[in-house]
Design an enzyme around this catalytic site. Structure first.
Site, PDB file in Angstrom:
ATOM      1  N   LYS B  78       0.851  -1.195   0.000  1.00 16.07           N
ATOM      2  CA  LYS B  78       0.000   0.000   0.000  1.00 16.07           C
ATOM      3  C   LYS B  78       0.883   1.241   0.000  1.00 16.07           C
ATOM      4  O   LYS B  78       1.896   1.280   0.717  1.00 16.07           O
ATOM      5  CB  LYS B  78      -0.893  -0.030   1.244  1.00 16.07           C
ATOM      6  CG  LYS B  78      -1.960   1.058   1.316  1.00 16.07           C
ATOM      7  CD  LYS B  78      -2.823   0.866   2.577  1.00 16.07           C
ATOM      8  CE  LYS B  78      -3.973   1.866   2.648  1.00 16.07           C
ATOM      9  NZ  LYS B  78      -4.852   1.643   3.808  1.00 16.07           N
ATOM     10  N   SER B 158      -9.844   1.741   2.633  1.00 18.36           N
ATOM     11  CA  SER B 158      -8.952   2.472   1.760  1.00 18.36           C
ATOM     12  C   SER B 158      -7.942   1.599   1.009  1.00 18.36           C
ATOM     13  O   SER B 158      -7.361   2.066   0.035  1.00 18.36           O
ATOM     14  CB  SER B 158      -8.185   3.503   2.584  1.00 18.36           C
ATOM     15  OG  SER B 158      -7.349   2.861   3.523  1.00 18.36           O
ATOM     16  N   SER B 182     -10.117  -0.592   6.853  1.00 17.80           N
ATOM     17  CA  SER B 182      -9.472  -0.414   5.549  1.00 17.80           C
ATOM     18  C   SER B 182      -8.778  -1.640   4.982  1.00 17.80           C
ATOM     19  O   SER B 182      -8.395  -1.646   3.819  1.00 17.80           O
ATOM     20  CB  SER B 182      -8.466   0.740   5.609  1.00 17.80           C
ATOM     21  OG  SER B 182      -9.150   1.963   5.551  1.00 17.80           O
TER      22      SER B 182
END
Ligand SMILES: [Mg+2]
Ligand SMILES: [Zn+2]
Lengths: 102, 492, 492
Positions: B78, B158, B182
């Site tokens: 990420k 996210s 997330s």
């Protein structure tokens, strides 16, 4: 059960005041949109007033242990190039910003 | 040809170590597949050149018999984890050219085991969102579609880039973060396994902070065994993070498939009142039945304050974020947009560098901390947090695990919820309480709904009881029907 | 000794156009903690260094960086608290104070707001008139220093160096118990002495180790407190006095001319000795303090506090009492000696087995004026306490007259040799043998017979004969004996 309403209305002035505190420029259109969105969100979080929190200690971290301390040793520093490698403006190893008047 | 689609982390590791293929061959397969998957818009940055060099080195090590535990396996990360020499943007314009000179603890630990960074994955800007639509590089796309529909869906957020990449078999493991759901929510939306460890289990050092008291790193994988393997190398004490727990790391792989006979599962009665899609409700009931068949005792529990978790979260997280994001001011790094004076420089840089969702949350956070409102909002939310935490502590005196759905709905269409913040926030209604209480939780793919979209079951256990997550998770993995994505529509 | 009620008695006033005004002063002292590394990072806390050389990724607030607290700094704060007879709080919390400034890289300062590490304490200050006042300490907390802005390197820009960013400070806040610039200066001097005894702050004001924010207001005696102004960052004791005098006068003038005092932050301008309103701080601040989520509460064990208590040195107040009691010193001399623990240490070494009064006179007289002339600290004295002791011994045993001793002392300063050696080398010991002195006396009388008659009428002339004899003996003759002999020979 304690039930009190905060009744704190978000106005255009509120948005301008907090955007100034947060140092974020916002356009006139943004102000309108933010005013309505933030009003909605703030009145939604007002639901918390339904909860009786008398004698409840606030919790800022779920960990229940306490702060760990390190020894007083110089283990870092002397990495000027790392510090400045992403700098948008520097000179003589200083960061440079528009003149600040005190 | 290596069959990446049916390959998971554990089998890839075994094949590499048995020399069935080389690390370079494996990497090239992934690179080709990533190149064919650009329509999904999952990667912010690829790292192919460096990765190839590393793969050559891994092959040398494997030949010499010096292979480390995860030698030669590519990982996606990420874009919130700082990676030395590789752009780290948090999917924000304000950091669009930021190249850290340092490596986050978590990615460093994985590199130490021989893993190779293949690229940086998209996320909602600064991890603020539940759909991965607020990234400065545009929305990430879910590899899943509804049956007989062309509508593009969100991969969740996210960590949508991470969940999407694992679901599309672009990497066998993606490293992500979970502040209010997330990791788990995108895992549920993409048919992957998403693990949020106990707060303090994985170091936060080198991860761009969103809400420091809630952020926690974890893996997204295809299987529970993969998740356990990844956590083994991610977890552990880090002296550079004051909130990192100095507690031994269990042998998580041992828990997989272990019997749960005689153990107790709690079902929160308040969650039954929630507005859940029918198929999700049904799937939850199915899961409970699987546990009954596996010999678990099911009890109803009460988490009376859970319904206040979402509003408390939307005070606490923005408050912390408003302060954490103050460092992006155009002085030391990141984009700078000039102005008449310093104040203008700040305001322009931040006004134009942050996207709409981030700005809104910073402003809410600023508001709830400001003079006159602190007690009514921030302090109130912290008190409610205490009560939510207490609910869970009491529940875990009676049960070994809590089982709920991960999300109230399956994946929705890109753009569908964007204009309604509250509707977007409600996605996290089942995941947020867990972050506030700092507990570990996992989302396991548990079936497909009538539209053909994956659903997820969330398992929550007591603090630092990650082993039990894998133990209980195995039951769902074994009992569910197939969740194979039938079409690879996005490949070009 | 009298102690005045600090809060209510009117001790000091200044004259206005139409009456007396009382000046009310409270101080916030920022004292740099003596430590090797910074409060939350491992970079050096030492003064100076090339720009950006004492800066870590943490100090520059790079994304993902986290604070880890320095145990020694915590000890130093506790030690200081004990030295100020203050309550040590076993539970304290680090908060973020949020504001934007280019030398504040995080966008917040880590400080302590609601729960400081040290609570109420007190400092006894001896005034010039011999009275003591008690200045109450409200609190002491730990916080980070900011970086340094340079406004004079470039005409268009300010330059920022982060070497000081993150250095540990103790902010020591007094109650508004001071009533004049003189009292404020004496308080800061006393506080600095205490800090130096404790070795928790070097008190070096030129290097910024001790800075004062001064809160000043004026009122008619007995009336309620007036509106106060805060003068920021004054870094010398003399300037503290000047700033208070100017500001008090300014406020009296404003009020007497019918204007209100506006609560504001002011700057002391060294160039003209005036205070002026700070433009940059004009907008009302809203610091949005909240507990730093990267740092858990600080908890101090009883044993930790006990251990520090047991290491406390004898502090000036106690030392003074003891010097008066054990050496019979007067309060004035004792005050001078305890104002620097090195003075007292030097004194005790000299006075050991010797006459304390002679010892103190030599130290505060010859030694101090010599050090002053040479611009040396007592630590760098060319005359060690052993040597001075030896010199005093030579006086006591009659080897040296007072005058000779002063000459020897001068030579000691230059050569750093022991007085015995000097006396030997230069044959300086006093002539006490009566027959030797008598020979010289006779010689002088014989060659000045004309003056002998005169001296019988004007006995003042005896001094002239004594002088001649001393001169002839190169100052070595015992003056008392010379005096006796001259009188005897002339017949007075
Ligand atoms: Mg202050
Ligand atoms: Zn301060």
């Amino acid at each position: 059960m304690v039930s009190k309403i905060n009744n704190m209305t978000i106005t255009k002035d509120t948005i301008l005041k907090i955007s100034n505190l947060a140092k974020i420029s916002i356009t006139d259109q943004e102000v309108e949109k933010l005013e309505s969105e933030i009003s909605t969100i703030i009145s939604w979080v007002d639901a918390l007033n339904e909860v009786d929190t008398e004698n409840v200690t606030p919790m800022s971290n779920s960990l229940t242990n306490t702060l760990r301390m390190r020894e007083d040793l110089v283990t870092d520093g002397n990495k000027v190039s790392d510090i400045l490698s992403n700098s948008p403006a520097d000179d003589e190893n200083f960061f440079v910003v528009p003149k600040v008047i005190e | 040809m290596i069959d990446l689609v049916s390959s998971d982390l554990v089998s890839i590791r075994n094949s590499l170590q048995n020399k069935e293929f080389t690390a370079v061959e494996l990497l090239n397969e992934y690179i080709e597949r990533i190149s064919k998957s650009s329509r999904l818009n999952l990667f912010n940055t690829t790292n192919f050149e460096d990765a190839l060099k590393a793969a050559h080195e891994s092959d040398q090590k494997i030949i010499k018999g010096e292979a480390r535990s995860l030698e030669g396996i590519p990982i996606g990360v990420k874009d919130l984890f700082c990676t030395a020499g590789v752009k780290t943007t948090a999917s924000s314009k304000i950091l669009e050219n930021f190249v850290p000179t340092y490596e986050s603890t978590i990615t460093q630990k994985l590199h130490n085991e021989g893993m190779i960074l293949i690229g940086k994955l998209s996320n909602d800007e600064f991890a603020m969102g539940s759909s991965n639509e607020t990234s400065s590089s545009g929305p990430a796309v879910n590899p899943w579609k509804e049956i007989n529909s062309d509508k593009e869906l969100v991969p969740g957020g996210s960590s949508g880039g991470s969940s999407g990449a694992v679901a599309a078999s672009l990497c066998p493991l993606a490293i992500a973060t979970d502040t209010g759901g997330s990791i788990r929510q995108p895992a549920a939306f993409t048919g992957t396994v998403g693990l949020k460890p106990t707060y303090g289990r994985c170091s936060r050092w080198g991860i761009v902070a969103f809400a420091s008291s809630l952020d926690q790193a974890g893996p997204i994988t295809k299987t529970i065994a993969d998740s356990a393997l990844a956590l083994k190398y991610m977890a552990g004490y880090d002296e550079k993070d004051s909130t990192s727990a100095d507690i031994d790391v269990e042998d998580y792989e041992q828990s997989i498939g272990k019997s749960i006979k005689g153990m107790t599962i709690g079902v929160p009665k308040e969650y039954e009142e929630l507005d859940l899609e029918d198929d999700i409700k049904q799937n939850w009931e199915d899961a409970i039945n699987w546990y009954k068949s596996a010999g678990a005792r099911i009890v109803s529990i009460s988490l009376p304050h859970s319904k206040y978790a979402l509003p408390a979260y939307y005070i606490i997280a923005p408050a912390e974020a408003s302060s954490n994001l103050a460092r992006y001011d155009g002085v030391k790094y990141g984009s700078r947009i000039k102005g008449d004076d310093l104040d203008d420089l700040y305001k322009n840089t931040r006004g134009l560098g942050f996207g709409a969702e981030v700005k809104r949350r910073i402003l809410i956070g600023t508001y709830v901390l400001s003079a006159g409102y602190y007690d009514a909002y921030y302090l109130k939310a912290q008190k409610v947090r205490r009560l939510i935490h207490k609910d869970f502590v009491e529940a875990f005196e009676k049960v070994d695990a809590i089982v709920t759905p991960t999300t109230p709905t399956t994946a929705f269409g890109i753009g569908e919820n964007l204009s309604d913040p509250l509707k977007m926030y409600s996605n996290d209604i089942l995941t947020v309480p867990v972050n506030l209480a700092g507990l570990p939780a996992i989302s396991i793919p548990s079936g497909l709904d009538r539209k053909g979209l994956p659903m997820g079951i969330q398992i929550v256990t007591n603090h630092f009881n990650e082993g039990k997550l894998f133990q209980f998770g195995s039951v769902v993995e074994k009992s569910r029907s197939s969740i194979k994505n039938q079409s690879e529509w996005w490949l070009i | 000794m009298n102690e005045i009620n600090t809060t209510s008695d009117v001790r000091h006033t200044i004259e206005g156009q139409n009456g007396e005004w009382e000046v009310i002063i409270g101080l916030e002292i920022h004292a740099q903690v003596t430590s090797a590394s910074k409060l939350f990072s491992g970079s050096s806390a030492s003064f100076g260094g090339a720009p950006m050389s004492h800066v870590s990724l943490v100090d520059a607030a790079m994304p993902g960086m986290l604070p880890v607290i320095n145990k020694h700094c915590v000890r130093q704060a506790v030690k200081t608290g004990l030295g100020l007879k203050a309550k040590i709080n076993s539970y304290s919390v680090f908060d973020r104070k949020n504001y934007f400034y280019p030398d504040l890289p995080q966008g917040y300062q880590i400080s302590q707001f609601k729960y400081p590490i040290v609570g109420e304490g007190q400092v006894k200050v001896s005034l010039k008139d011999g009275e003591d006042i008690i200045v109450r300490i409200e609190r002491l907390h730990l916080e980070q220093d900011a970086g340094k802005s340079f406004h004079d390197i470039d005409p268009e820009n300010s330059y920022i160096d982060l070497n000081r960013s993150g250095v540990a400070l103790m902010e020591i806040v007094t109650m508004p118990d001071l009533r004049s610039s003189e009292e404020a200066k004496l308080f800061v001097t006393k506080l600095r002495t205490i800090l130096r005894y404790l070795e928790t702050c070097d008190g070096n004001m030129e290097e910024g180790s001790l800075r004062a924010d001064i809160n000043v207001s004026v009122r008619k005696p007995g009336e309620n407190l007036g509106t106060r102004c805060e003068i920021k960052n004054v870094n010398s004791i003399r300037f503290i006095g000047m700033a208070i005098d100017y500001e008090a006068r300014r406020q009296v003038n404003e009020i007497e001319n019918g204007r209100d005092i506006v609560q504001e932050t002011r700057l002391f301008d060294v160039s003209n000795g005036e205070t002026r309103s700070m433009r940059s701080k004009e907008e009302a601040h809203d610091y949005r303090y909240f507990p730093d989520p990267d740092l858990l509460p600080l908890s101090l064990e009883d044993d930790f506090i006990k251990e520090i208590t047991s290491e406390l040195p004898e502090l000036p107040d106690h030392k003074k009492e003891r010097l008066i009691k054990s050496y019979g010193l007067n309060s004035y001399d004792a005050d001078i000696l305890v104002s620097d623990k090195n003075y007292a240490e030097y004194f005790e070494s000299v006075a050991s087995g010797r006459d304390p009064k002679i010892s103190v006179n030599w130290i505060t007289g010859e030694l101090f004026s010599a050090l002053n002339k040479l611009n040396l600290d007592i630590q760098d004295t060319p005359v060690s306490s052993d040597q001075l002791g030896e010199l005093i011994d030579l006086i006591s045993d009659g080897t040296l007259s007072g005058r000779l001793a002063k000459d020897v002392f001068e030579i000691m300063l230059e050569t750093r040799k022991s007085p015995k050696l000097i006396v030997e080398e230069r044959d300086l010991s006093q002539i006490t043998d009566e027959s030797s002195i008598e020979k010289i006396v006779d010689k002088i009388i014989e060659s000045n017979m004309d003056k002998v008659e005169e001296a019988r009428e004007k006995p003042k002339l005896i001094g002239w004969f004594v002088g001649q004899v001393m001169k002839e003996s190169q100052g070595k003759a015992n003056p008392a004996k010379v005096n006796d002999l001259v009188k005897k020979k002339i017949g007075i």
